[in-house]
Design a protein around this motif. Structure first.
Motif, PDB file in Angstrom:
ATOM      1  N   PRO A  22       0.840  -1.197   0.000  1.00 39.05           N
ATOM      2  CA  PRO A  22       0.000   0.000   0.000  1.00 39.05           C
ATOM      3  C   PRO A  22       0.881   1.256   0.000  1.00 39.05           C
ATOM      4  CG  PRO A  22      -0.625  -1.504   1.774  1.00 39.05           C
ATOM      5  CD  PRO A  22       0.675  -1.977   1.223  1.00 39.05           C
ATOM      6  N   LEU A  23       0.646   2.146  -0.925  1.00 37.52           N
ATOM      7  CA  LEU A  23       1.455   3.365  -0.998  1.00 37.52           C
ATOM      8  C   LEU A  23       1.371   4.206   0.272  1.00 37.52           C
ATOM      9  CD1 LEU A  23       0.854   4.218  -4.737  1.00 37.52           C
ATOM     10  CD2 LEU A  23       3.024   3.589  -3.686  1.00 37.52           C
ATOM     11  N   PRO A  24       0.190   4.323   0.920  1.00 41.08           N
ATOM     12  CA  PRO A  24       0.176   5.085   2.180  1.00 41.08           C
ATOM     13  C   PRO A  24       1.103   4.491   3.241  1.00 41.08           C
ATOM     14  CG  PRO A  24      -2.046   4.876   1.323  1.00 41.08           C
ATOM     15  CD  PRO A  24      -1.158   3.968   0.489  1.00 41.08           C
ATOM     16  N   GLU A  25       1.169   3.169   3.313  1.00 45.80           N
ATOM     17  CA  GLU A  25       2.060   2.506   4.266  1.00 45.80           C
ATOM     18  C   GLU A  25       3.521   2.783   3.905  1.00 45.80           C
ATOM     19  OE1 GLU A  25       3.330  -2.038   4.732  1.00 45.80           O
ATOM     20  OE2 GLU A  25       1.234  -1.676   5.268  1.00 45.80           O
ATOM     21  N   LEU A  26       3.839   2.692   2.628  1.00 45.56           N
ATOM     22  CA  LEU A  26       5.203   2.956   2.178  1.00 45.56           C
ATOM     23  C   LEU A  26       5.595   4.407   2.462  1.00 45.56           C
ATOM     24  CD1 LEU A  26       7.692   1.833   0.703  1.00 45.56           C
ATOM     25  CD2 LEU A  26       6.616   2.549  -1.435  1.00 45.56           C
ATOM     26  N   ARG A  27       4.669   5.321   2.248  1.00 46.56           N
ATOM     27  CA  ARG A  27       4.950   6.742   2.501  1.00 46.56           C
ATOM     28  C   ARG A  27       5.327   6.949   3.971  1.00 46.56           C
ATOM     29  NH1 ARG A  27       3.536  11.253  -0.491  1.00 46.56           N
ATOM     30  NH2 ARG A  27       1.953  10.157  -1.710  1.00 46.56           N
ATOM     31  N   TYR A  50      -3.078   3.441  -5.251  1.00 45.66           N
ATOM     32  CA  TYR A  50      -3.009   2.977  -3.867  1.00 45.66           C
ATOM     33  C   TYR A  50      -1.970   1.883  -3.679  1.00 45.66           C
ATOM     34  CZ  TYR A  50      -4.460   1.053   0.624  1.00 45.66           C
ATOM     35  OH  TYR A  50      -4.481   0.623   1.923  1.00 45.66           O
ATOM     36  N   TRP A  51      -1.820   0.986  -4.662  1.00 49.73           N
ATOM     37  CA  TRP A  51      -0.936  -0.180  -4.550  1.00 49.73           C
ATOM     38  C   TRP A  51       0.285  -0.055  -5.439  1.00 49.73           C
ATOM     39  CZ3 TRP A  51      -2.202  -3.494  -0.844  1.00 49.73           C
ATOM     40  CH2 TRP A  51      -3.542  -3.666  -0.498  1.00 49.73           C
ATOM     41  N   LEU A  52       1.371  -0.675  -5.001  1.00 52.08           N
ATOM     42  CA  LEU A  52       2.601  -0.790  -5.773  1.00 52.08           C
ATOM     43  C   LEU A  52       3.034  -2.244  -5.737  1.00 52.08           C
ATOM     44  CD1 LEU A  52       5.792   1.319  -5.499  1.00 52.08           C
ATOM     45  CD2 LEU A  52       5.894  -1.080  -4.861  1.00 52.08           C
ATOM     46  N   ILE A  59       8.012   7.623  -6.916  1.00 57.64           N
ATOM     47  CA  ILE A  59       7.123   6.507  -7.271  1.00 57.64           C
ATOM     48  C   ILE A  59       6.861   6.513  -8.779  1.00 57.64           C
ATOM     49  CG2 ILE A  59       4.737   5.677  -7.083  1.00 57.64           C
ATOM     50  CD1 ILE A  59       6.434   4.846  -4.695  1.00 57.64           C
ATOM     51  N   LEU A  60       6.547   7.670  -9.320  1.00 59.46           N
ATOM     52  CA  LEU A  60       6.250   7.751 -10.754  1.00 59.46           C
ATOM     53  C   LEU A  60       7.497   7.473 -11.593  1.00 59.46           C
ATOM     54  CD1 LEU A  60       3.760  10.755 -10.693  1.00 59.46           C
ATOM     55  CD2 LEU A  60       3.227   8.311 -10.971  1.00 59.46           C
ATOM     56  N   ALA A  61       8.673   7.844 -11.097  1.00 59.41           N
ATOM     57  CA  ALA A  61       9.924   7.533 -11.806  1.00 59.41           C
ATOM     58  C   ALA A  61      10.156   6.023 -11.837  1.00 59.41           C
ATOM     59  CB  ALA A  61      11.098   8.251 -11.145  1.00 59.41           C
ATOM     60  N   LEU A  62       9.912   5.344 -10.714  1.00 63.95           N
ATOM     61  CA  LEU A  62      10.047   3.886 -10.683  1.00 63.95           C
ATOM     62  C   LEU A  62       9.094   3.241 -11.690  1.00 63.95           C
ATOM     63  CD1 LEU A  62      10.268   3.196  -6.843  1.00 63.95           C
ATOM     64  CD2 LEU A  62      12.073   2.809  -8.532  1.00 63.95           C
ATOM     65  N   HIS A  63       7.910   3.797 -11.807  1.00 68.04           N
ATOM     66  CA  HIS A  63       6.926   3.286 -12.763  1.00 68.04           C
ATOM     67  C   HIS A  63       7.407   3.495 -14.204  1.00 68.04           C
ATOM     68  CE1 HIS A  63       3.082   2.162 -14.400  1.00 68.04           C
ATOM     69  NE2 HIS A  63       2.939   3.345 -14.957  1.00 68.04           N
ATOM     70  N   ARG A  64       7.902   4.679 -14.503  1.00 67.63           N
ATOM     71  CA  ARG A  64       8.420   4.964 -15.858  1.00 67.63           C
ATOM     72  C   ARG A  64       9.579   4.039 -16.216  1.00 67.63           C
ATOM     73  NH1 ARG A  64       7.618  10.142 -14.113  1.00 67.63           N
ATOM     74  NH2 ARG A  64       9.812  10.429 -13.623  1.00 67.63           N
ATOM     75  N   GLU A  65      10.405   3.702 -15.227  1.00 70.91           N
ATOM     76  CA  GLU A  65      11.542   2.805 -15.460  1.00 70.91           C
ATOM     77  C   GLU A  65      11.115   1.352 -15.625  1.00 70.91           C
ATOM     78  OE1 GLU A  65      14.259   3.173 -12.202  1.00 70.91           O
ATOM     79  OE2 GLU A  65      14.800   5.226 -12.696  1.00 70.91           O
ATOM     80  N   GLY A  66       9.881   1.039 -15.291  1.00 71.53           N
ATOM     81  CA  GLY A  66       9.404  -0.336 -15.368  1.00 71.53           C
ATOM     82  C   GLY A  66       9.774  -1.178 -14.165  1.00 71.53           C
ATOM     83  N   ALA A  67      10.175  -0.529 -13.065  1.00 73.84           N
ATOM     84  CA  ALA A  67      10.566  -1.261 -11.852  1.00 73.84           C
ATOM     85  C   ALA A  67       9.358  -1.652 -11.011  1.00 73.84           C
ATOM     86  CB  ALA A  67      11.521  -0.416 -11.015  1.00 73.84           C
ATOM     87  N   VAL A  68       8.264  -0.905 -11.152  1.00 72.81           N
ATOM     88  CA  VAL A  68       7.063  -1.177 -10.365  1.00 72.81           C
ATOM     89  C   VAL A  68       5.832  -1.099 -11.254  1.00 72.81           C
ATOM     90  CG1 VAL A  68       8.054  -0.271  -8.216  1.00 72.81           C
ATOM     91  CG2 VAL A  68       6.682   1.223  -9.676  1.00 72.81           C
ATOM     92  N   HIS A  69       4.795  -1.747 -10.779  1.00 71.99           N
ATOM     93  CA  HIS A  69       3.469  -1.644 -11.381  1.00 71.99           C
ATOM     94  C   HIS A  69       2.605  -0.931 -10.354  1.00 71.99           C
ATOM     95  CE1 HIS A  69       0.199  -2.707 -14.022  1.00 71.99           C
ATOM     96  NE2 HIS A  69      -0.470  -3.206 -12.999  1.00 71.99           N
ATOM     97  N   LEU A  70       1.837   0.058 -10.789  1.00 72.30           N
ATOM     98  CA  LEU A  70       0.997   0.834  -9.888  1.00 72.30           C
ATOM     99  C   LEU A  70      -0.472   0.510 -10.147  1.00 72.30           C
ATOM    100  CD1 LEU A  70       2.875   4.231 -10.234  1.00 72.30           C
ATOM    101  CD2 LEU A  70       3.054   2.580  -8.366  1.00 72.30           C
ATOM    102  N   LEU A  71      -1.231   0.399  -9.069  1.00 77.25           N
ATOM    103  CA  LEU A  71      -2.645   0.042  -9.186  1.00 77.25           C
ATOM    104  C   LEU A  71      -3.504   0.947  -8.306  1.00 77.25           C
ATOM    105  CD1 LEU A  71      -1.119  -3.155  -8.528  1.00 77.25           C
ATOM    106  CD2 LEU A  71      -2.986  -3.415 -10.132  1.00 77.25           C
ATOM    107  N   SER A  72      -4.734   1.113  -8.737  1.00 79.36           N
ATOM    108  CA  SER A  72      -5.682   1.867  -7.930  1.00 79.36           C
ATOM    109  C   SER A  72      -6.346   0.921  -6.924  1.00 79.36           C
ATOM    110  CB  SER A  72      -6.736   2.524  -8.822  1.00 79.36           C
ATOM    111  OG  SER A  72      -7.423   1.535  -9.564  1.00 79.36           O
ATOM    112  N   HIS A  73      -7.043   1.490  -5.963  1.00 81.79           N
ATOM    113  CA  HIS A  73      -7.801   0.712  -4.977  1.00 81.79           C
ATOM    114  C   HIS A  73      -9.137   0.336  -5.612  1.00 81.79           C
ATOM    115  CE1 HIS A  73      -9.867  -0.294  -1.230  1.00 81.79           C
ATOM    116  NE2 HIS A  73      -8.665  -0.368  -0.668  1.00 81.79           N
TER     117      HIS A  73
END
Length: 88
Positions: free
Chosen positions: A25-30, A83-85, A45-59
């Motif tokens: 959960p992104l709030p927990e990570l924050r 909300y999720w990573l 977080i958005l940079a990690l997503h652009r790099e393809g290191a993470v997948h981001l999801l909504s709640h």
């Protein structure tokens, strides 16, 4: 905290949650990185997503989240509230 240190924290958080599909959960990570302000956290977080290191999801049910939790989510430039990573 610089970007590489943040990336390490995120990777470890994902590995600790492997049994739950690696979803963090992104709030927990924050809360785990209080030295980062809101804007820097979101940018990393958005940079990690652009790099393809993470997948981001909504709640699935964002309307059931408290306003405090919603404030700790990440807003994607498309307007989606994330909300999720998952570390890939």
């Amino acid at each position: 905290m610089d970007y590489e240190e943040f990336k390490h924290v995120v990777r470890e958080a994902g590995e600790r949650r492997a049994a739950q599909g690696g979803l963090v959960p992104l709030p927990e990570l924050r809360r785990q990185v209080p030295t980062l302000d809101h804007q820097a956290f979101d940018a990393y977080i958005l940079a990690l997503h652009r790099e393809g290191a993470v997948h981001l999801l909504s709640h699935v049910e964002p309307d059931k989240l408290s306003s405090e939790i919603l404030d700790q989510c990440v807003s994607h430039p498309s307007g989606t509230l994330l909300y999720w990573l998952r570390w890939l």
